[in-house]
Design an enzyme around this catalytic site. Sequence first.
Site, PDB file in Angstrom:
ATOM      1  CB  THR A 126      11.080  -9.780 -34.534  1.00 17.57           C
ATOM      2  OG1 THR A 126      10.128 -10.175 -33.540  1.00 17.57           O
ATOM      3  CG2 THR A 126      11.042  -8.252 -34.622  1.00 17.57           C
ATOM      4  CD  GLU A 128       6.807  -8.644 -29.998  1.00 22.60           C
ATOM      5  OE1 GLU A 128       6.511  -7.548 -29.537  1.00 22.60           O
ATOM      6  OE2 GLU A 128       6.138  -9.669 -29.790  1.00 22.60           O
ATOM      7  CE1 TYR A 150      13.821  -6.754 -30.265  1.00 25.76           C
ATOM      8  CE2 TYR A 150      11.576  -7.447 -30.748  1.00 25.76           C
ATOM      9  CZ  TYR A 150      12.938  -7.658 -30.831  1.00 25.76           C
ATOM     10  OH  TYR A 150      13.417  -8.753 -31.505  1.00 25.76           O
ATOM     11  CE  LYS A 154      15.269  -7.129 -33.697  1.00 26.70           C
ATOM     12  NZ  LYS A 154      16.513  -7.696 -34.267  1.00 26.70           N
TER      13      LYS A 154
HETATM   14  P1  NAP Z   1      19.725 -12.451 -27.349  1.00 21.72           P
HETATM   15  O1  NAP Z   1      19.961 -13.797 -26.716  1.00 21.72           O
HETATM   16  O2  NAP Z   1      19.158 -11.358 -26.504  1.00 21.72           O
HETATM   17  O3  NAP Z   1      21.122 -11.978 -27.973  1.00 21.72           O
HETATM   18  C1  NAP Z   1      21.362 -10.640 -28.338  1.00 21.72           C
HETATM   19  C2  NAP Z   1      22.823 -10.488 -28.688  1.00 21.72           C
HETATM   20  O4  NAP Z   1      23.078  -9.123 -29.053  1.00 21.72           O
HETATM   21  C3  NAP Z   1      23.807 -10.804 -27.538  1.00 21.72           C
HETATM   22  O5  NAP Z   1      24.907 -11.497 -28.058  1.00 21.72           O
HETATM   23  C4  NAP Z   1      24.245  -9.419 -27.081  1.00 21.72           C
HETATM   24  O6  NAP Z   1      25.518  -9.410 -26.480  1.00 21.72           O
HETATM   25  C5  NAP Z   1      24.274  -8.706 -28.419  1.00 21.72           C
HETATM   26  N1  NAP Z   1      24.318  -7.256 -28.289  1.00 21.72           N
HETATM   27  C6  NAP Z   1      23.534  -6.462 -27.499  1.00 21.72           C
HETATM   28  N2  NAP Z   1      23.884  -5.163 -27.639  1.00 21.72           N
HETATM   29  C7  NAP Z   1      24.920  -5.139 -28.542  1.00 21.72           C
HETATM   30  C8  NAP Z   1      25.704  -4.100 -29.098  1.00 21.72           C
HETATM   31  N3  NAP Z   1      25.499  -2.822 -28.780  1.00 21.72           N
HETATM   32  N4  NAP Z   1      26.679  -4.440 -29.999  1.00 21.72           N
HETATM   33  C9  NAP Z   1      26.884  -5.732 -30.325  1.00 21.72           C
HETATM   34  N5  NAP Z   1      26.181  -6.767 -29.823  1.00 21.72           N
HETATM   35  C10 NAP Z   1      25.201  -6.464 -28.930  1.00 21.72           C
HETATM   36  O7  NAP Z   1      18.776 -12.603 -28.606  1.00 21.72           O
HETATM   37  P2  NAP Z   1      18.390 -13.915 -29.466  1.00 21.72           P
HETATM   38  O8  NAP Z   1      17.176 -14.532 -28.867  1.00 21.72           O
HETATM   39  O9  NAP Z   1      19.597 -14.733 -29.723  1.00 21.72           O
HETATM   40  O10 NAP Z   1      17.897 -13.237 -30.832  1.00 21.72           O
HETATM   41  C11 NAP Z   1      18.831 -12.929 -31.874  1.00 21.72           C
HETATM   42  C12 NAP Z   1      18.254 -11.813 -32.733  1.00 21.72           C
HETATM   43  O11 NAP Z   1      17.015 -12.230 -33.280  1.00 21.72           O
HETATM   44  C13 NAP Z   1      17.958 -10.521 -32.001  1.00 21.72           C
HETATM   45  O12 NAP Z   1      18.176  -9.467 -32.902  1.00 21.72           O
HETATM   46  C14 NAP Z   1      16.475 -10.613 -31.668  1.00 21.72           C
HETATM   47  O13 NAP Z   1      15.933  -9.316 -31.522  1.00 21.72           O
HETATM   48  C15 NAP Z   1      15.971 -11.332 -32.899  1.00 21.72           C
HETATM   49  N6  NAP Z   1      14.794 -12.162 -32.735  1.00 21.72           N
HETATM   50  C16 NAP Z   1      14.738 -13.081 -31.739  1.00 21.72           C
HETATM   51  C17 NAP Z   1      13.632 -13.908 -31.641  1.00 21.72           C
HETATM   52  C18 NAP Z   1      13.534 -14.965 -30.581  1.00 21.72           C
HETATM   53  O14 NAP Z   1      12.419 -15.471 -30.348  1.00 21.72           O
HETATM   54  N7  NAP Z   1      14.640 -15.385 -29.964  1.00 21.72           N
HETATM   55  C19 NAP Z   1      12.600 -13.809 -32.598  1.00 21.72           C
HETATM   56  C20 NAP Z   1      12.711 -12.866 -33.609  1.00 21.72           C
HETATM   57  C21 NAP Z   1      13.825 -12.061 -33.690  1.00 21.72           C
HETATM   58  P3  NAP Z   1      25.666  -9.620 -24.879  1.00 21.72           P
HETATM   59  O15 NAP Z   1      25.294 -11.028 -24.622  1.00 21.72           O
HETATM   60  O16 NAP Z   1      27.060  -9.322 -24.600  1.00 21.72           O
HETATM   61  O17 NAP Z   1      24.711  -8.632 -24.256  1.00 21.72           O
HETATM   62  O1  F7E Z   2       6.996 -12.905 -23.748  1.00 19.48           O
HETATM   63  C1  F7E Z   2       3.932 -12.934 -21.697  1.00 19.48           C
HETATM   64  C2  F7E Z   2       4.370 -11.626 -22.342  1.00 19.48           C
HETATM   65  O2  F7E Z   2       9.250 -12.041 -23.159  1.00 19.48           O
HETATM   66  C3  F7E Z   2       6.050 -13.758 -24.373  1.00 19.48           C
HETATM   67  C4  F7E Z   2      11.767 -11.872 -27.968  1.00 19.48           C
HETATM   68  O3  F7E Z   2      12.683 -12.869 -28.322  1.00 19.48           O
HETATM   69  O4  F7E Z   2       9.990 -12.961 -29.144  1.00 19.48           O
HETATM   70  C5  F7E Z   2      10.376 -12.478 -27.876  1.00 19.48           C
HETATM   71  O5  F7E Z   2       9.482 -11.467 -27.428  1.00 19.48           O
HETATM   72  C6  F7E Z   2       4.655 -13.486 -23.831  1.00 19.48           C
HETATM   73  C7  F7E Z   2       4.266 -12.000 -23.803  1.00 19.48           C
HETATM   74  O6  F7E Z   2       8.765 -12.867 -25.522  1.00 19.48           O
HETATM   75  C8  F7E Z   2       5.470 -13.045 -18.423  1.00 19.48           C
HETATM   76  O7  F7E Z   2       3.500 -10.561 -21.934  1.00 19.48           O
HETATM   77  C9  F7E Z   2       3.483 -13.337 -19.261  1.00 19.48           C
HETATM   78  O8  F7E Z   2       2.938 -11.863 -24.245  1.00 19.48           O
HETATM   79  O9  F7E Z   2       8.976 -14.486 -23.716  1.00 19.48           O
HETATM   80  P1  F7E Z   2       8.572 -13.089 -23.962  1.00 19.48           P
HETATM   81  P2  F7E Z   2       8.191 -11.777 -26.545  1.00 19.48           P
HETATM   82  O10 F7E Z   2       7.798 -10.543 -25.870  1.00 19.48           O
HETATM   83  O11 F7E Z   2       7.162 -12.464 -27.367  1.00 19.48           O
HETATM   84  C10 F7E Z   2       9.955 -11.983 -30.189  1.00 19.48           C
HETATM   85  C11 F7E Z   2       9.573 -12.684 -31.463  1.00 19.48           C
HETATM   86  C12 F7E Z   2      11.193 -11.183 -30.284  1.00 19.48           C
HETATM   87  O12 F7E Z   2      11.589 -10.732 -31.350  1.00 19.48           O
HETATM   88  C13 F7E Z   2      11.799 -10.747 -29.001  1.00 19.48           C
HETATM   89  O13 F7E Z   2      13.163 -10.366 -29.183  1.00 19.48           O
HETATM   90  O14 F7E Z   2       4.609 -13.919 -22.473  1.00 19.48           O
HETATM   91  N1  F7E Z   2       4.320 -13.056 -20.298  1.00 19.48           N
HETATM   92  N2  F7E Z   2       4.164 -13.335 -18.101  1.00 19.48           N
HETATM   93  C14 F7E Z   2       5.565 -12.875 -19.813  1.00 19.48           C
HETATM   94  N3  F7E Z   2       6.717 -12.591 -20.426  1.00 19.48           N
HETATM   95  C15 F7E Z   2       7.840 -12.481 -19.668  1.00 19.48           C
HETATM   96  N4  F7E Z   2       9.017 -12.233 -20.261  1.00 19.48           N
HETATM   97  N5  F7E Z   2       7.788 -12.625 -18.295  1.00 19.48           N
HETATM   98  C16 F7E Z   2       6.631 -12.904 -17.620  1.00 19.48           C
HETATM   99  O15 F7E Z   2       6.604 -13.029 -16.395  1.00 19.48           O
END
Ligand code: NAP
Ligand code: F7E
Length: 323
Positions: A126, A128, A150, A154
């Site tokens: 990520t 992050e 987090y 990661k």
């Molecule tokens: P998400 O919607 O939060 O999905 C997370 C998945 O992990 C869900 O299917 C959840 O199952 C499963 N999970 C949680 N705890 C588990 C456990 N103990 N054993 C097995 N499965 C478990 O995340 P996403 O946005 O699809 O992202 C997919 C991956 O990419 C994650 O690793 C995230 O950290 C990473 N990532 C995401 C982003 C982004 O912007 N979306 C960017 C960079 C990296 P349940 O639904 O049952 O809880």
């Molecule tokens: O926040 C600001 C917050 O929670 C984005 C995950 O998928 O991407 C995601 O992490 C920004 C931050 O995503 C609110 O402070 C303001 O600066 O949508 P977010 P994230 O933290 O960037 C990375 C790449 C991952 O890997 C993660 O798994 O938005 N913000 N106001 C807020 N954020 C939230 N959630 N809620 C607010 O009210």
Amino acid sequence: MTRSALITGITGQDGAYLAQLLLGKGYAVAGVSPRRSSDNLWRLRELGVEGDVKLVEADVCDLASILRAIDETKPTEVYNLAAQSFVGTSWKQPLLTGQVTGLGAANVLEAVRLVGKGMRFYQASTSELFGLIQAERQDEKTPFYPRSPYGVAKLYAHWMTINYRESFGIHASTGILFNHESPLRGIEFVTRKVTDAVARIKQGKQEKLHLGNIDAKRDWGFAGDYVDAMWRMMQQEQGDDYVVATGRTTTVRDMCRIAFSHVGLKYEDHVVIDPQFFRPAEVDVLLGNPAKAEAKLGWKATTSLEQLITMMVDADMRRVAAG
Ligand code: NAP
Ligand code: F7E
């Protein structure tokens, strides 16, 4: 030979899109699904693929269950997408985040090492990891500085993947993916929180939207584009590390402006700044440089932020109207 994949996190946003992509390519797709007391299959259902994937009850924190899942499904490709992925929650549940997001990845890697001869492995890394950024545009060579439990979890998973590639010759890749969103995004993440609120406000079901730091900047892309990059990494001759991003960064404030104006509203009339949504440490700005993914994988983001946000608002307008 039929290609087969095992996806941990198949019930999440990316898991659902990846399952759909792989099914379309003729893969047999299986997914690890931890036991939950309520329905977590809605995303697979929305994409119409729920009946086409095999679900195995397992948890990445339970190595024995992952070994069994691999033995039962015998995949050629293993995608580790499971995580406690919400940054805000990672301060409230830091140890759980470490166990699922960090050690969980090590469990899946160890299972592949023990019983997964020849299997390819993908780790969901990520942006992050960059946290307090050390370069204006972040690429594969930019030093990491995670800013949340987090991000730290990661970081461990990221380096374990590289270590298993170098130690055991496993075809293991990391995708350093910048934020990617979709109508299937969890409601707690800021884009979906905004698009859901826009639909409710427009339809008279809500008046105000409480947000935290709207000056934060993110490089947002469409999840449907990003799962294609994951698959492309797995098709390379060797495992490697790739930044996947759009190369454009936007404030949360401007993302709000796009979402509200799509339905003829002004964000200034509805957004309330609320200290409870500020984080103990913020990632102020992220901006990725996807040049390596573009050159080596032939991948490019195809969806603009405007297209992405309007797609999400339209989906939430339909959901809210349908009750
Ligand atoms: P998400 O919607 O939060 O999905 C997370 C998945 O992990 C869900 O299917 C959840 O199952 C499963 N999970 C949680 N705890 C588990 C456990 N103990 N054993 C097995 N499965 C478990 O995340 P996403 O946005 O699809 O992202 C997919 C991956 O990419 C994650 O690793 C995230 O950290 C990473 N990532 C995401 C982003 C982004 O912007 N979306 C960017 C960079 C990296 P349940 O639904 O049952 O809880
Ligand atoms: O926040 C600001 C917050 O929670 C984005 C995950 O998928 O991407 C995601 O992490 C920004 C931050 O995503 C609110 O402070 C303001 O600066 O949508 P977010 P994230 O933290 O960037 C990375 C790449 C991952 O890997 C993660 O798994 O938005 N913000 N106001 C807020 N954020 C939230 N959630 N809620 C607010 O009210």
